[in-house]
Motif scaffolding. Structure first.
Motif, short mmCIF file in Angstrom:
data_model
loop_
_atom_site.label_atom_id
_atom_site.label_comp_id
_atom_site.label_asym_id
_atom_site.label_seq_id
_atom_site.Cartn_x
_atom_site.Cartn_y
_atom_site.Cartn_z
N VAL A 49 38.78 43.25 31.59
CA VAL A 49 39.19 42.59 32.05
C VAL A 49 40.00 42.98 33.32
O VAL A 49 40.26 42.01 33.81
N VAL A 50 39.84 44.12 34.18
CA VAL A 50 39.83 44.61 35.28
C VAL A 50 38.81 43.72 36.25
O VAL A 50 39.88 43.67 37.48
N VAL A 51 37.63 44.05 35.85
CA VAL A 51 36.96 43.19 36.44
C VAL A 51 36.88 41.81 36.73
O VAL A 51 36.78 41.09 38.10
N SER A 52 36.63 41.33 35.78
CA SER A 52 37.53 39.49 35.79
C SER A 52 38.92 39.56 36.59
O SER A 52 38.71 38.14 37.84
N GLY A 53 40.06 40.75 36.57
CA GLY A 53 40.89 40.00 37.13
C GLY A 53 40.80 40.64 38.74
O GLY A 53 41.30 39.36 39.45
N LEU A 54 40.15 41.40 38.79
CA LEU A 54 39.77 41.32 40.50
C LEU A 54 39.26 40.78 41.01
O LEU A 54 39.45 40.42 42.24
N ALA A 55 38.37 39.89 40.41
CA ALA A 55 37.14 38.55 41.46
C ALA A 55 38.29 37.64 41.13
O ALA A 55 38.09 36.65 41.88
N LEU A 56 39.20 37.56 39.63
CA LEU A 56 40.22 36.02 40.28
C LEU A 56 40.82 36.36 41.22
O LEU A 56 41.24 35.27 42.18
N LEU A 57 41.67 37.94 41.77
CA LEU A 57 42.40 37.99 42.66
C LEU A 57 41.18 37.75 43.88
O LEU A 57 42.18 36.94 44.95
#
Length: 110
Positions: free
Chosen positions: A94-102
């Motif tokens: 979730v952290v990796v996907s959130g940072l990728a989206l950000l």
């Protein structure tokens, strides 16, 4: 502040931050179906701030319990450790996907 009190407060902080992250994510999704861009933008900003706070508290939590991760080689209570390890992997995804989206989002705000 003692180390055990700091760990307890960090663990306690994760609960409301998790609830806020889920709630703002749902509200952001609902606002995305509406026609008012300002409402969507406010939910997106709120969700991003709360998500970053949750990520920071999660990182502190993992750092505080790093000895547990080192002790994974000796699995005595397998069921509990497997579940916590599963939560850790899900949190990391979730952290990796959130940072990728950000950082890599191609959404252009008019």
């Amino acid at each position: 502040m003692t180390k055990s009190k700091f760990i307890y407060l960090t663990d306690l902080l994760l609960v409301p931050l998790f609830v806020l992250t889920v709630w703002t994510g749902i509200e952001l999704h609902v606002a995305g179906h509406g026609s008012d861009h300002a409402v969507w933008h406010h939910w997106a900003l709120f969700h991003t701030v709360v998500g970053l706070l949750f990520m920071a508290a999660g990182a502190i939590h993992v750092k505080s319990h790093w000895g547990w991760y080192k002790g994974l080689k000796t699995l005595k209570r397998r069921d509990k450790r497997k579940m916590v390890l599963l939560f850790s992997v899900v949190f990391l995804l979730v952290v990796v996907s959130g940072l990728a989206l950000l950082f890599f989002s191609t959404v252009r705000i008019p």
